[in-house]
Design an enzyme around this catalytic site. Sequence first.
Site, PDB file in Angstrom:
ATOM      1  CD  GLN A  70      -0.407  -0.286   3.437  1.00 10.87           C
ATOM      2  OE1 GLN A  70      -2.254  -0.588   3.851  1.00 10.87           O
ATOM      3  NE2 GLN A  70      -0.631  -1.432   4.718  1.00 10.87           N
ATOM      4  CG  ASP A 105      -4.386 -11.293   3.410  1.00 14.12           C
ATOM      5  OD1 ASP A 105      -5.736 -11.321   3.833  1.00 14.12           O
ATOM      6  OD2 ASP A 105      -4.319 -10.858   2.164  1.00 14.12           O
ATOM      7  CG  ASP A 151      -8.555  -1.147  13.067  1.00 14.06           C
ATOM      8  OD1 ASP A 151     -10.103  -1.112  12.329  1.00 14.06           O
ATOM      9  OD2 ASP A 151      -7.982  -0.108  13.869  1.00 14.06           O
TER      10      ASP A 151
END
Lengths: 545, 574
Positions: free
Chosen positions: B301, B413, B434
């Site tokens: 990311q 993951d 979250d």
Amino acid sequence: MPTRRDVLATFLGAAFAGVACKSKAPVGHYHGELFGPRFDRGHKLRDPKELAATLARTDLPEQKTRVVVVGGGPAGLSAAWRLIRGGLAAKEDVQVFELDDVAGGTSRGGQSEVTRYPWGAHYVPVPSGDARALGVLLEEMGIVEGHEADGYPVIAEHVLCRAPEERLFYRGRWYEGLYLQAGAQKEDLRQFRAFKRELQGWRKWRDLKGRRAFVIPTARASDAEEVLALDAVSMAQWMDQKGFTSARLRWLVDYACRDDYALSLQDASAWAGLFYFVSRMNDLGASSELMTWADGNGGLVRHLLGVVADRVHLGKSVIDVRPRGAQEQVVTYLDRDGAPHRLIAERVILAVPRYVARHLCPSLADRKEDLAFDYGAWAVCNVHLNGRGARPQGVAMAWDNVLYESPSLGYVSATHQEGNDHGPTVWTWYYAITDPGKDARKKLLDAHWRDWADVAFSDLSRAHPDLHALADRIDVFRWGHAMTRPRVGARRALREAAAHVPVGAVHFAHTDLSGVAIFEEAHDHGVRAAEEVLAALSFQVPSIR
Amino acid sequence: MRPPVSEDEQAPVEEAPLHAPNSEHSTAGGASQGAPRRIWGPPQRDEASQKKAEADGRREAEGPSKTTATLLLVTVLVIATCGLVYELLASTLASFVLGDAVMQYSTVIGVYLSAMGVGAWLSGYVVDDVAKRFVDIEIAVALVGGASAPILFFAFAHLSWFRVVLYGVVALVGMLVGMEIPLLLRILRARYAFKDLVARVLTVDYLGALVGSLAFPIFFVPKLGLVRTSLVIGGINAVTALASTYLLDDEIKKTLGLRLRALAVLVALGVGVVAADRLTLLAEEGLFADEIIYAKQTPYQRIVITRGRASFQLFLNGNLQFSSADEYRYHEALIWPAIAARVEAGDPVKRVLVLGGGDGLGLRELLKTPGLEAVTLVDLDPFMTHLARSQPLLSALNEGAFSDPRVTIVNDDAYVWLGAPKNAGQKFDVIIADFPDPNHYALGKLYTTRMYALMKQHMLERAVLAVQSTSPLFARKSFWCIARTMERAGLAVAPYHVFVPSFGEWGYVLAREGSITPPSRLPPLAKPLRYLDDPTLRALFVLSRDMQSLDVEVNRLDNQVLVHYYEAEWKRYL
């Protein structure tokens, strides 16, 4: 010696080869291996002299078993699975011989440190209630969670192909789905809707006996003239007749024919072209969901192998099957060292493609079956990547990823179904050679590891320009006889040949007996042959088909 | 307008060799060598020279020399402006990335001014070709000062010894800037009487400081941002250097080399402005309201930290994860209802699993739980957890949660980790999910029936699960899709919400197998929380009519409807 450009031009087109061979095109730095079925063992069957000498030997010790299954692909494993379920549970009663060192046939999978991955067939649509035997297998696997009102099993979520299922690369961008919506004109969309209506019409169609035109297993399908008439024309002719001229619609149908049959739109029969779509539609007209595993249909093979277990003999090639008296079948096979052995069985199931069965069962040799049994050649390349690379233009990575402008079939991402979206992965790239039988095999085998790896690499690079930095390894599998091909006229020829009818105590089980190469048909034939054998051996078991 | 220094006076001085560092003082104003003069005070001149100067001045007023001198004063103005901007840039940048503005401004200004002093002192060692050396230094200032902000941002993102680079760059720029004015004084001394010289140069110098200090907050930072400001100011310095080669044409023997160098620096900085856009740091600036102080593309990311006046924010792939101003509301609401529900039912909270939450802020809340023995945090991105552990702003905000011995970090993951056979034995009292909002498939899978079925396999009997579930107001279908999906997976759910100013109305789903009752009181804590007390806790579970249940589909791996709901709903706002 063909140049790199020649090879790329042969498989990906001259225009693409020109672009890919420019000096600026990135070069991959990968290694890899060439795989294939054991031609060396298989081809021994073609040498009658050597064969005759072996068969003439009288000094070979004879062992006994009840049933010999020749072939360790989905049909053979399914047959053994059914035999065991049906009462032949003792280990020594059923023996499966596979000439390859790996079981599973074209449904086999492989495994690396990162993931399992397919080497061939890689999905099965959720079966309708018609495929009862397959339903039994899925229940046994523990992946059926219930049943819908229409008889469809409710399959466990993690086995159903995870969304997004497929995407299409066109002019530098990925689009969702397999039908190219982007840039479609009104007329394209009208034809696409009309095509879907045609399919739905066939889905609802029933003959006088209430049978459907296109159903899996095909054994339950209608043999009405109206359906068989579709076998007499090509899919291209059928589309012409119906006014389906839209290029992107024809691309979709051509892709389907190449994908499932290794045939172009022009060579596949309209029966086959429609079968592809209609047989996997549910009553609402939607496509059935797909079941898949990281190693494609390897997931099914692994379960069958778990049941059949040590009854499977790998690397042992059966070279002859012949009756001796009324009760005995003499099976001769070679072990890995080429040493002959003899086994006496009550019944034999030839779960091998017809071109092999013909060599093993002498009484088949004179039959004229060429139109019914034609085989396409495939190259499958597993590209091992060290990471996922840049985010693509357009929609995100799907399970099946197809390039609109390429003659390849695109690739499947092995880690997709495992929910693994990051880091190393394996892409399985497929290429079906649509040329006539022998030409296809020559084309396939004339290209070696470097050629095929380069074709796959260059093809994928058009959608993934950073592939040169990601691809560490490209393994190539050349399938000379990858799948049976439903050419125009094949279905009628197959019916007339009645190829599945046993010859004496020899039974036949293979997907090519249905004229299409899919796991469900292999399974159904395996179960059918096994049930024939069970009945012949006086086991009183109800059919699960 | 005061008369400029005459040519006559200039000539002998130019010939006079300058050997000693203080020689410029002694010769300033055209007085004879070896006669020291006060620098700060009225210039002393004899009557004759004064008159002569005035006469010459009248004559020169129309000539090129006056123009040159004026332009040189303009140079002083520009140099002063740029010098101050560099100082402000470094101070602002340091306080952005390190926080504690008072400390950063004080230390940066201190280092900068003292380095200027060093520069002034070093200027005394410049003996020959003063004008050429002046242009050399101008070019160096343009390059180092111009590149200062990009260098500092890069260092902050990639180096652990950021402060060394910070004070090194500040010192270098300060030193170079410190050399400029003394050298310029020496160049100008022949053109002005000393009293005028000092008066004018210093006036213009301070004026430049005013221009810089006003332009920086009013124009540069809001319009250009720190990186572009830095590059543009460097460019102005380079142009000044180039102009100086023309102004001082007759004092520099070979101007071509200097001009080429100045041009090269100008081009390099220009390329920097263009390339910086492509290097995405600047390209992103338009997307964020505040200054980017950290940006990193990890394999998973893009992590961006921005800093505004009173708070800083964390973005993942452009989506706000928290603002330091109000994250306590979000994180208290994420953690405490689950803990409270478990405690209120009389069950212990010993082992907790946190999925996602790599910023460590949920951890900070969790670690306050009495009796807590172990927390496993599974976050995909090792860069994120490393950042949360080591970045001063973040580790201060999460109160060093990652250094707590009860915490185990796993970088995987969450979907893969929960399904891995090797983790099958790990069971927890509480699970906190979250994850970022489900805006693409790789995240959507974390909200599927399959995912919740996997979570269930890791829950001890009567364990409680809390799931961040996007906004029940802005993305009502998405919110209820998550709740319905959890129900389909066999969990009883209690949806709730909180108002987080930087997010708006935000939602969570509390769940347990069997049945769940919203908790009514917090567990006993050493210190009261900032947001929650018992009445507020109970109020979380009251959903107004515009956030109440809708008819939605269940999110499954093979349909991923949630991603489609989410896209459709947020598209209305973004």
